[in-house]
Every structure is written in structure tokens, then in C-alpha cells.
Design a protein around this motif. Structure first.
Motif, PDB file in Angstrom:
ATOM      1  N   GLY A  40       0.783  -1.223   0.000  1.00 24.09           N
ATOM      2  CA  GLY A  40       0.000   0.000   0.000  1.00 24.09           C
ATOM      3  C   GLY A  40       0.813   1.271   0.000  1.00 24.09           C
ATOM      4  O   GLY A  40       0.252   2.364  -0.095  1.00 24.09           O
ATOM      5  N   PHE A 154      -0.272   3.381   6.325  1.00 24.08           N
ATOM      6  CA  PHE A 154      -0.405   3.629   4.903  1.00 24.08           C
ATOM      7  C   PHE A 154      -0.119   5.094   4.617  1.00 24.08           C
ATOM      8  O   PHE A 154      -0.527   5.968   5.376  1.00 24.08           O
ATOM      9  N   ALA A 157      -2.902   7.713   4.908  1.00 21.94           N
ATOM     10  CA  ALA A 157      -4.147   7.045   5.282  1.00 21.94           C
ATOM     11  C   ALA A 157      -4.665   7.565   6.614  1.00 21.94           C
ATOM     12  O   ALA A 157      -3.937   8.134   7.414  1.00 21.94           O
ATOM     13  N   ASN A 161     -10.370   6.491   5.410  1.00 19.19           N
ATOM     14  CA  ASN A 161     -10.183   5.747   4.162  1.00 19.19           C
ATOM     15  C   ASN A 161      -9.497   4.402   4.351  1.00 19.19           C
ATOM     16  O   ASN A 161      -8.955   3.845   3.420  1.00 19.19           O
ATOM     17  N   VAL A 162      -9.519   3.866   5.567  1.00 20.36           N
ATOM     18  CA  VAL A 162      -9.022   2.515   5.818  1.00 20.36           C
ATOM     19  C   VAL A 162     -10.130   1.729   6.505  1.00 20.36           C
ATOM     20  O   VAL A 162     -10.661   2.161   7.515  1.00 20.36           O
ATOM     21  N   THR A 216      -8.239   0.299   1.231  1.00 18.62           N
ATOM     22  CA  THR A 216      -7.813   1.691   1.196  1.00 18.62           C
ATOM     23  C   THR A 216      -8.322   2.320  -0.095  1.00 18.62           C
ATOM     24  O   THR A 216      -8.912   1.635  -0.938  1.00 18.62           O
TER      25      THR A 216
END
Length: 280
Positions: A40, A154, A157, A161-162, A216
Motif C-alpha cells: 500500500g 499507509f 491514510a 479511508n481505511v 484503502t
């Protein structure tokens, strides 16, 4: 006589011009050393390329084969005969990938290639196991707490959005959880319950590894975490750990069950404590 000598000398020069081949331009590219990244997160390749002719980026083209697809690459001129090939890619699944960098001189037709390996490791998840002792011959259930609140490794992140793609696919070896619960009070914790008999772990002290995936904005990314566990040597379980007497074995089993329940309650209290702003 002198005129004849001049003719022979001129003829010799003509022969040499025909026999001696022209020197071809040498185009080279160096992809660099092997790389290791997390799933990722982007990996950037900076490959050095050179040419014996005057470096002309307008006549050069470059591409990178990432093993999952090919993309065009940027070429930046460094000096008269050297340049840098730049390209970026993001791998979502853990594994080892062979990356090939190719540079072509469109004026001369020369092509140069070089390769490197990119090892992609899964994102790390915090894992806690209750109980910490596993008897694979028992009919009990092992509870695994997987924190998703800390999946912020990430690049760029956040909680927004995870997310978990399919928690039922979180595996310990080939075993999938019998039940799945969420606890969102502490920012996000998966509570996975596995049947002891489904877990195929080696006897002795060590760790179990839980593997799964997170969603993600770039796609589904590999995730893994380990938790400490002590595995009882498979057998009848009682004699190996508690002795041969049935009475002693029953007492020991009752004590172990009480201890496991206490550990489970404490872990749940720690999760609730985080949610309420208390120290765990």
C-alpha cells in the motif's frame, strides 16, 4: 614512378575505411539495488542510464515492467552523457516482484535493460491473543483481538479511508474465525474467535500469525500481525500438562478456564478504557 606510389597510398586509405567498422554507441542502465516496502505504500525507482553519445533525452524513451503491469518512465538528463530514469508504483499484495527497467535510444535503435527485486511486506496489525495457552485437542475457543485503529501506516491514510474488507477472511494458517465482532469504541478492534481444533500450530512457546486485508482508497492491502501463544503438545492434553490423576486434571482444567476468562475480561476492559480516555 612517384605518381604510382601516390595511387597505392590513396588505395590503402580507401581499404581501411571500408574494413574498420564504425564504433557503436553504448547505452547502459543500472536499476539499482533490491528494495523492500510495505503493502500500500509507493516504491520509487531511480535508475541511472548513460550513453557514449551526447545524452539527448528527446531521443530516449523508458519503461518499467513491475511484474503486475508496465508503465512509461520519466527520463531526466543529469549531464552530457548521463541521466536518471524515474518511476513510481504501489503494490497492494505482499510478495516479491521482479522489476525490469528498459531504456531505448530511438535514434540509434540501442536498447538497455536491468532488473531488481522489490519485496513487499504486509502492513502490521497489533494482535493480542486470549487465552495465551492453546490445547488443540480441546473444544475451546481462542479469541484474537486485532486493532484496526493503528492502521495508519499507509501513506496518507486515516480512519476515513481505511476499513476491513472481509474480517471472516482473517486467517491463522488455514483457519478462519468461527465468529467475528467489532468494537468501535477504542477506534476500531476486530474480535475474532477461532476453534482450538481448527488451529494447526507447532507445539511449544511461540507466536501465531494472523493475516488479512484492509481496504484503502488504492485498493485492498495485505495486513498481518503476530500474537504470543503457548501450544500444548497434542495428545489427551491432560496427562501431558496436568499429570495422570483425573481429579488433578479436572482441577487444573477448571483453573485454566478461570484464568482464560479473566484474561478475556481484562482485555475487553482495556479496550473500553482506551475508549473512555483511561490508561489501559
Amino acid at each position: 614512378m612517384k605518381r604510382d606510389t601516390k595511387i597505392r597510398v590513396v588505395s590503402l586509405f580507401i581499404v581501411l575505411a571500408v574494413v574498420v567498422p564504425a564504433v557503436q554507441a553504448a547505452l547502459t542502465v543500472d536499476a539499482g539495488g533490491d528494495r523492500t516496502v510495505l503493502a500500500g505504500e509507493p516504491v520509487t525507482i531511480l535508475a541511472a542510464c548513460s550513453d557514449t553519445e551526447i545524452f539527448d533525452a528527446m531521443n530516449l524513451s523508458a519503461s518499467v515492467d513491475w511484474s503486475t503491469g508496465r508503465t512509461e518512465a520519466e527520463i531526466v538528463q543529469d549531464d552530457e552523457q548521463n541521466g536518471t530514469v524515474r518511476a513510481t508504483h504501489t503494490y497492494l499484495a505482499a510478495g516479491t516482484y521482479t522489476v525490469t527497467v528498459e531504456v531505448a535510444n530511438n535514434a540509434t535503435g540501442a536498447v538497455a535493460c536491468d532488473t531488481l527485486n522489490v519485496t513487499v511486506a504486509p502492513q502490521t496489525a497489533e494482535v493480542k491473543v486470549v487465552p495465551k495457552t492453546l490445547n488443540q485437542k480441546s473444544n475451546g475457543v481462542m479469541t484474537v483481538f486485532v486493532s484496526i485503529a493503528d492502521w495508519l501506516g499507509f501513506a496518507g491514510a486515516g480512519n476515513a479511508n481505511v476499513a476491513v474488507s472481509d474480517p471472516s477472511e482473517f486467517r491463522i494458517g488455514n483457519a478462519t474465525p468461527e465468529r467475528v465482532n467489532f468494537c468501535m469504541k477504542d477506534g476500531g478492534t476486530l474480535i475474532l474467535k477461532y476453534r482450538h481444533q481448527d488451529l494447526d500450530l507447532a507445539a511449544g512457546d511461540g507466536n501465531l500469525t494472523v493475516t488479512g486485508a484492509a481496504m484503502t482508497e488504492n485498493g485492498t492491502v495485505s495486513v498481518a500481525g503476530t500474537g504470543a501463544v503457548s501450544v500444548i503438545n497434542p495428545g489427551n492434553g491432560k496427562g501431558a500438562k496436568f499429570g495422570n490423576g483425573d481429579g488433578h486434571a479436572r482441577v487444573a482444567l477448571v483453573k485454566e478456564k478461570a484464568k482464560n476468562q479473566k484474561e478475556l475480561r481484562e482485555e475487553q476492559q482495556r479496550s473500553n478504557g482506551k475508549a473512555n480516555g483511561r490508561a489501559p
